[in-house]
Each structure stands twice: as C-alpha cells, then as structure tokens.
Design a protein around this motif. Structure first.
Motif, PDB file in Angstrom:
ATOM      1  N   ASP A  12       0.864  -1.186   0.000  1.00 25.35           N
ATOM      2  CA  ASP A  12       0.000   0.000   0.000  1.00 25.35           C
ATOM      3  C   ASP A  12       0.898   1.233   0.000  1.00 25.35           C
ATOM      4  O   ASP A  12       1.629   1.474   0.956  1.00 25.35           O
ATOM      5  CB  ASP A  12      -0.939  -0.008   1.211  1.00 25.35           C
ATOM      6  N   GLU A  14       1.577   5.080  -0.046  1.00 19.98           N
ATOM      7  CA  GLU A  14       0.834   6.260   0.405  1.00 19.98           C
ATOM      8  C   GLU A  14       1.603   7.019   1.467  1.00 19.98           C
ATOM      9  O   GLU A  14       2.577   6.511   2.019  1.00 19.98           O
ATOM     10  CB  GLU A  14      -0.473   5.767   1.033  1.00 19.98           C
ATOM     11  N   HIS A  91      -6.183   1.919  -4.616  1.00 22.43           N
ATOM     12  CA  HIS A  91      -6.291   2.000  -3.154  1.00 22.43           C
ATOM     13  C   HIS A  91      -6.890   3.375  -2.845  1.00 22.43           C
ATOM     14  O   HIS A  91      -6.477   4.365  -3.454  1.00 22.43           O
ATOM     15  CB  HIS A  91      -4.881   1.857  -2.570  1.00 22.43           C
ATOM     16  N   HIS A  93      -8.146   6.118   0.241  1.00 19.65           N
ATOM     17  CA  HIS A  93      -8.309   6.592   1.624  1.00 19.65           C
ATOM     18  C   HIS A  93      -9.203   7.826   1.624  1.00 19.65           C
ATOM     19  O   HIS A  93      -8.747   8.932   1.326  1.00 19.65           O
ATOM     20  CB  HIS A  93      -6.951   6.937   2.250  1.00 19.65           C
TER      21      HIS A  93
HETATM   22 ZN   LIG Z   1      -3.578   2.581   2.867  1.00 21.11          ZN
END
Ligand SMILES: [Zn+2]
Length: 377
Positions: A12, A14, A91, A93
């Motif tokens: 992931d 980020e 992905h 958020h």
């Molecule tokens: Zn994440």
C-alpha cells in the motif's frame, strides 16, 4: 503433491493516514529500493497506489506549485515502476476527501471509513481514482486496467453497496478482508474476527464481504493473508524494536514524526472490561500465537519465515492444486530492507511458489484457474 502457491507481493503506497510525511522519503525512495530487490530476483511486485492523496495534490497544485512538482514526480515514478514490469492497482483513503493544505501541511477532515459515505460519494472517489490511474498508464500500455481493490484501513464490510459499486467499476476482486482484524480506534471501527473464509478466494455475500455466498457472485474476495506468530519470535521481535527506539533519532525528523502520528491515529480505544482485555492480550495469544497481518514492513526475517510456513501449511490443508496468496506491505514503514531481501531470495528459489502480480491474479481468477469458494464448497 505439494500445492503451487501463487504469491502476490502487494504494497500500500501512500503517505501517513493523517497526511503527514514527505512524499519523496515515504514513497519515491522506498519504492525504488523495494523494486530493486524484486528486480534482482526476477520478481514482479504490485503497488496499491493511494489515489485520493494524488487527487488532492492535483486539486491544490495551482495555488501551490510545490504540490504540482511532487504530483508530477508521483506520476513519473508510477509509470517508471509499471514499465519495469510491476503492477499498479487501486487503493482509496477517503479521509483525503476534505483535505486542506496550509503552511506546507495537510489537514485531512474526511471520515476514514469509506463505509460511512453515501453510495454516490463512495462511487465518485473510487471512479475518480480508477480513471486517474488508467489515464496515466494507458499511454504506455493500452491494455492496462485497474482490476483489483484494497480499501483504505481495510473498510469493506459490512456495507449495503460497496461490493456492488466495485462491480460497476469493473473490479474483478477485492482484497480488503483480513481475517482476525478488529479495530476500535478514533478513526475506524471494524470487526473481521468472524469471517467465513480468511485464506482462499470466495464469492462474498454482496452486503457483507465477511460471509461466503451460497452462489456465484459478480465479484471475488481474496483475503489478505494473516498468521499467528509464535510467542518466542514475537517477543524477540518486540525487544529488538524497543532497543531500536532507544537509539538516537535520525537527523531528519520527518520519519520519526510520521511514525509517531501513525501510532496515535491507530491507538485502540481501551475496552470497557479489563477481563476482556486480559483475555485478548494474554490468553488468546497464548493459545493461538499472536495474530499478525502478513505485512512485510512489520515483520523481521524469522517472523517472515513463520509466515511462509503458515501459508504452506494452510495451502496443503486446502487440498487444492493452485492457491493464490496476497501479502501486504507499507513502503512508508520499512526501516530495514535486509529482512525483506532475504525473504524475497528464499521465495524466488522455492519450487512450490510462483510470484504473480494482482493483474495476473485477476486474469487467472477470470479464467477459472483457481477454485473460488461458495458456501457449499
Ligand atoms: Zn492505505
């Protein structure tokens, strides 16, 4: 005969959950370091690029030219990584949905869980992210498509609409379920301690991905792997980490600060009953070992070895010939690459393991290479 394990190294990619940290330090540099390790062993990794962050950078770039420079670099690094043969997938958020930028810092005001947004808002975020990624990568590969999804902070279930929205977007499989996880933090509330299936691919009940459906559904869930680490290794690992904490902090404090912020953002709320707490912290780990997400950034070499042994045990127990397994990683959290390097070497030399990207997995799932469970199978 031993089953063949189709192992996906997934990361992931980020900034910290609260928007803190430096993109070059937490993303660009460690991604290059990680792909160097993969490349040396002929392994293709996958990166779940967090798109809400990039969209926020783009939104504020005209007022803040420094953000434009970083967003352009983000694009370039993603393209470069993809062209090396690694995969890039989606992905999201949602806390970035109400981002503000002032004095060089982000303040994220959106809810952390996509489950708390209306279907329209959730769809908008995922569609915008998917479109951005495909516009970025199709010029270098016209066949590129975002086909898999991992939700920020694992938030996928239960929800009356999330899986349906992923189907509408053309997503083949979701990997947000990780068995045994439970969060009760100021940002996230979720409980995956009672999942019907936490290892093999399955068709989910469309309103609750924790349950296996009785019939074939338009989307597949492939759980992110977890395992139970032995008490001895977990204790040793924690002691090493505690010792490292006593060492002087690096000259640049960006790193240390973002890790502290991560800790606070993820602190579990204290449970009402001290007995329940004692049970969870004391008795359960004693009986089953400590629950660990297969997140490479959080594991040392001996725990990675235990993780692989657990994967092999469970793959064999399934009685299946082909078993896909999805790992987790967070480039932003990797302190010492040598553990991952040793593990990648072991995996590349194992005759029972094939390393695959998420795109490969989507194709193989669609072709019927892997058995996909329904509640009757
Ligand atoms: Zn994440």
């Amino acid at each position: 005969m031993a089953p063949t394990i189709y192992l996906a190294f997934v990361d992931d990619w980020e900034l910290s959950g609260n928007g803190s940290g430096d993109v070059a330090e937490l993303q660009f540099r460690p991604m290059r370091e990680l792909t160097k390790i993969y490349d040396a062993r002929g392994i293709r990794g996958s990166f779940n690029a967090e798109l809400m962050q990039q969209l926020a950078f783009r939104k504020f770039q005209s007022a803040h030219p420094e953000l434009k420079a970083l967003a352009d670099q983000w694009d370039a690094v993603v393209r470069e990584t993809y062209l090396q043969g690694h995969d890039i997938q989606l992905h999201i958020h949602p806390q970035w949905s109400k981002a503000e930028y002032a004095d060089g810092e982000w303040r994220l005001k959106g809810d952390w869980s996509i489950l708390n947004y209306s279907p329209d808002d959730a769809y908008q975020m995922m569609a915008a992210g998917k479109e951005y990624l495909e516009n970025l990568l199709r010029p270098v590969d016209s066949a590129y498509a975002a086909v898999s999804f991992r939700s920020g902070s694992w938030c996928i279930a239960p929800s009356p609409h999330m899986l349906g929205l992923l189907v509408r977007l053309g997503i083949v499989f979701d990997m947000s379920i990780v068995g045994g996880v439970r969060y009760e933090t100021k940002n996230i509330n979720l409980d995956y301690t009672q999942c019907d299936e936490d290892f093999l691919p399955y068709y989910p009940v469309m309103t609750d991905a924790r349950q296996v459906s009785h019939k074939v559904e338009p989307i597949v869930c492939v759980p992110t792997n977890h395992f139970y680490g032995s008490r001895r290794q977990v204790l040793r690992h924690h002691l090493t980490k505690a010792t490292q904490r006593l060492l002087p902090k690096p000259a640049t404090s960006t790193d240390a600060r973002s890790v502290e912020a991560y800790g606070q953002e993820w602190a579990q709320k204290a449970h009402a009953s001290p007995i329940a707490r004692l049970y969870e912290k004391g008795l359960v780990p004693y009986l089953k070992g400590k629950h660990l997400i297969s997140d490479l950034a959080q594991l040392d070499y001996s725990l990675l070895t235990e993780m692989l042994a657990s994967i092999r045990r469970r793959a064999t127990a399934s009685g299946l010939e082909h078993v896909p397994v999805i790992l987790e990683n967070h480039t932003k959290d990797i302190r010492d690459f040598s553990h991952i390097e040793r593990f990648v070497k072991d995996v590349s030399q194992a005759s029972d393991i094939k390393c695959v990207t998420l795109g490969d997995l989507a194709k193989d799932l669609s072709k019927g290479k892997f058995q996909i469970r329904t509640a009757n199978s």
